[in-house]
Design an enzyme around this catalytic site. Structure first.
Site, PDB file in Angstrom:
ATOM      1  N   GLN A   1      -4.870  -1.611   9.437  1.00  0.00           N
ATOM      2  CA  GLN A   1      -4.792  -2.925   8.787  1.00  0.00           C
ATOM      3  C   GLN A   1      -5.445  -3.985   9.673  1.00  0.00           C
ATOM      4  O   GLN A   1      -5.105  -4.119  10.851  1.00  0.00           O
ATOM      5  CB  GLN A   1      -3.316  -3.259   8.516  1.00  0.00           C
ATOM      6  CG  GLN A   1      -3.108  -4.529   7.727  1.00  0.00           C
ATOM      7  CD  GLN A   1      -3.650  -4.429   6.291  1.00  0.00           C
ATOM      8  OE1 GLN A   1      -3.506  -3.407   5.624  1.00  0.00           O
ATOM      9  NE2 GLN A   1      -4.268  -5.489   5.816  1.00  0.00           N
TER      10      GLN A   1
ATOM     11  N   ASP B   1     -11.017   3.003   3.738  1.00  0.00           N
ATOM     12  CA  ASP B   1     -11.432   1.610   3.550  1.00  0.00           C
ATOM     13  C   ASP B   1     -12.954   1.514   3.412  1.00  0.00           C
ATOM     14  O   ASP B   1     -13.483   0.478   3.020  1.00  0.00           O
ATOM     15  CB  ASP B   1     -11.012   0.756   4.770  1.00  0.00           C
ATOM     16  CG  ASP B   1      -9.795  -0.114   4.480  1.00  0.00           C
ATOM     17  OD1 ASP B   1      -9.502  -0.331   3.287  1.00  0.00           O
ATOM     18  OD2 ASP B   1      -9.155  -0.576   5.440  1.00  0.00           O
TER      19      ASP B   1
ATOM     20  N   LYS C   1       0.844  -1.201   0.000  1.00  0.00           N
ATOM     21  CA  LYS C   1       0.000   0.000   0.000  1.00  0.00           C
ATOM     22  C   LYS C   1       0.879   1.252   0.000  1.00  0.00           C
ATOM     23  O   LYS C   1       0.622   2.208  -0.726  1.00  0.00           O
ATOM     24  CB  LYS C   1      -0.939  -0.002   1.213  1.00  0.00           C
ATOM     25  CG  LYS C   1      -2.081  -1.003   1.044  1.00  0.00           C
ATOM     26  CD  LYS C   1      -2.906  -1.213   2.299  1.00  0.00           C
ATOM     27  CE  LYS C   1      -3.922  -2.334   2.050  1.00  0.00           C
ATOM     28  NZ  LYS C   1      -4.687  -2.723   3.230  1.00  0.00           N
TER      29      LYS C   1
END
Ligand code: NDP
Length: 284
Positions: A97, A120, A53
């Site tokens: 995460q 997200d 990422k």
């Protein structure tokens, strides 16, 4: 034999376009869109995802910071870090995460991320907005699938769409996005009876179950578009999808491979969301 949908190629084209828009953003505003990724503990798969990422951000000209916190991090320490990032002007997107170590409360963490920085799109406000079709951010994997369909010129309107899997991060939002495009959508899950009968109706079949080779060629309608979201590790360490590619590609009209299908699109859509978040910051 099915046409193979090349996720790497579509991701590269989309990232090139994002890079141009990032450069234009920086020129106009004098700073880069910024993403902060928090990782707690030492899950090796998570470490790889986080590294990827960060690199993807930098490749398109964004600012990116990875915050590594030890396994023993407390809920309060993690919440404090999110609070700090909430107020950081260089950070427009915050991502924690998952999965988190078992002692941490994932739901509380997701709820603590400010919706306008929730790249997200896991916060209840953002998932709710997807339901009503008025959204700023889309969860990256379903959004990546839609981008692939669009790139391949697959018309969704009026089609029988079957989504296998109903998780909050893939199956449910995927179904909703297909519905917004006027597909006739069926969602299947572990209690679905006669799964093969349902999947054989699909013009567009999206599979997100997490079981290797779960969907076989005989469960697919001839000519269908088959999107395999699954990412499973075989015993030999090789990555494989939820669809038995060898039998499926003989029946399907189009199919995504694993690796090289949906995977590269997921991070691409994270980049798109980070740019959107930076634009929202400016407009605020
Ligand atoms: P979850 O485990 O959260 O959900 C799996 C879903 O599959 C559940 O809804 C479950 O049903 C359903 N399911 C399980 N067994 C069956 C069955 N026998 N018949 C029908 N449905 C069944 O997984 P995720 O949605 O998070 O992920 C799915 C897969 O996609 C995984 O392999 C994951 O690694 C991959 N993935 C890939 C990404 C990418 O970037 N390519 C990103 C995210 C995930 P029920 O609800 O009834 O339990």
């Amino acid at each position: 034999m099915a046409h193979i949908i090349d996720g790497k190629k579509i991701a590269a084209a989309t990232r090139a376009d994002i890079a141009e828009r990032v450069a234009a953003f920086e020129k106009e505003n004098g700073f880069k869109p910024g993403l902060a990724v928090i990782i707690v503990g030492e899950n090796p798969a998570s470490q790889v995802y986080v590294r990827n990422k960060k690199k993807a951000c930098e490749d398109v000209g964004m600012y990116s910071v990875v915050i590594e916190m030890p396994e023993a991090t407390t809920q309060d320490e993690l919440m404090d870090k999110i609070e700090e990032l909430k107020n950081a002007s260089a950070i427009h997107g915050i991502l924690v995460q998952l999965p988190l170590p078992a002692h941490l409360d994932e739901e509380a963490v997701i709820a603590a991320i400010p919706p306008e920085k929730d790249v997200d799109a896991f916060h209840a406000q953002n998932t709710g907005k997807i339901m009503i079709g008025d959204y700023d951010f889309l969860p990256c994997t379903p959004a990546g699938v839609m981008k692939m369909l669009e790139f391949e010129g697959v018309e969704v309107e009026g089609k029988e769409c079957v989504v296998v899997g109903r998780s909050n991060i893939v199956g449910k939002p995927q179904a909703m996005l297909l519905l917004h495009k006027n597909g006739t959508v069926t969602i299947c899950h572990s209690r679905t009876k006669n799964l093969a009968e349902v999947t054989r109706r699909a013009d567009i079949l999206v599979v997100a179950v997490g079981r290797a080779d779960f969907i076989t060629g005989d469960m697919i309608k001839p000519g269908a578009v088959v999107i395999d979201v699954g990412m499973n590790r075989r015993e030999d360490g090789k990555l494989t999808g939820d669809v038995d590619f060898a039998s499926a590609e003989k029946v399907a009209g189009m199919i995504t491979p694993v690796p090289g299908g949906v995977g590269p699109m997921t991070i691409t859509m994270l980049l798109e969301n980070t740019l959107t978040a930076a634009k929202k910051y400016i407009n605020k």
